[in-house]
Write an enzyme that holds these catalytic residues in place. Structure first.
Site, PDB file in Angstrom:
ATOM      1  N   LYS A 112      14.081 -11.905   4.256  1.00 37.93           N
ATOM      2  CA  LYS A 112      12.888 -11.922   3.333  1.00 37.93           C
ATOM      3  C   LYS A 112      11.717 -12.720   3.778  1.00 37.93           C
ATOM      4  CE  LYS A 112      16.580 -12.114  -0.481  1.00 37.93           C
ATOM      5  NZ  LYS A 112      17.482 -13.055  -0.074  1.00 37.93           N
ATOM      6  N   ARG A 133      17.736 -24.089  23.872  1.00 35.65           N
ATOM      7  CA  ARG A 133      16.821 -25.110  24.028  1.00 35.65           C
ATOM      8  C   ARG A 133      17.568 -26.490  24.170  1.00 35.65           C
ATOM      9  NH1 ARG A 133      12.913 -23.015  19.687  1.00 35.65           N
ATOM     10  NH2 ARG A 133      14.931 -22.766  18.900  1.00 35.65           N
ATOM     11  N   SER A 174       8.432 -20.770  17.805  1.00 31.88           N
ATOM     12  CA  SER A 174       7.479 -19.862  17.209  1.00 31.88           C
ATOM     13  C   SER A 174       7.028 -20.544  15.942  1.00 31.88           C
ATOM     14  CB  SER A 174       7.875 -18.417  17.013  1.00 31.88           C
ATOM     15  OG  SER A 174       8.172 -17.848  18.193  1.00 31.88           O
TER      16      SER A 174
END
Ligand code: PNS
Length: 164
Positions: A41, A91, A129
């Site tokens: 969503k 990571r 990001s």
């Protein structure tokens, strides 16, 4: 012909993603960077087409890398493009649970598909990001996180100037 797929949201692509793309593309004849069009969503910062265009620009020198978008199940898209390896980056240990669950789910959904993990270079281990979006939203310096082209477009999205 060994083809692998590197899926993600890439909202936006970071130096961490690019590092994984460069390293993994050396192991396969072709690497398809696959951009998920709609993830849940949450409203993305960049539209899927914009993310594909950005990736095409920053990856233009990598000749065996192709950028495509997909919607729906990753394993179905992998079959569609004839790829039986999924590449993902790890990571830190905090990524592990989610990545393990995703890779095991994908292999139950389709036994032909395997996931290969690359450990992210130490240099980019902290990078995501969402961090880039957050720092850019407050007008902070994201030049160490993303290429100049991505930096400019990200600041534009937030109505910030940046210096590029
Ligand atoms: O970069 P991201 O957002 O962590 O990537 C996650 C992504 C896009 C690879 C994953 O959410 C995905 O492929 N979703 C598509 C739906 C799917 O196949 N789900 C089953 C695996 S859990």
């Amino acid at each position: 012909m060994k083809r692998a797929i590197y899926p993600g949201s890439f909202d936006p692509v970071t130096y961490g993603h690019i590092d994984i793309i460069k390293r993994s593309s050396k192991l396969f004849d072709e690497l398809i960077v696959a951009v998920l069009t709609n993830k849940g969503k949450t409203t993305p910062l960049f539209l899927a087409d914009e993310r594909v265009n950005i990736l095409n620009e920053v990856l233009k020198d990598l000749k065996n890398v192709r950028v495509l978008s997909y919607d729906g199940l990753l394993v179905d898209f992998a079959m569609e493009v004839d790829a039986d390896v999924i590449v993902r980056g790890l990571r830190a240990v905090t990524d592990f649970d989610y990545e393990l669950q995703m890779s095991q789910t994908n292999s139950v959904l389709n036994r032909k598909v395997d996931t290969v993990f690359f450990t992210t270079s130490l240099k980019y281990a902290y990078l995501s990001s969402s961090t880039v979006r957050e720092v850019a939203a407050y007008g902070g310096d994201i030049s160490k996180f993303v290429p100049p082209y991505v930096e400019k477009l990200t600041y534009e999205k937030f109505g910030k100037k940046g210096d590029k």
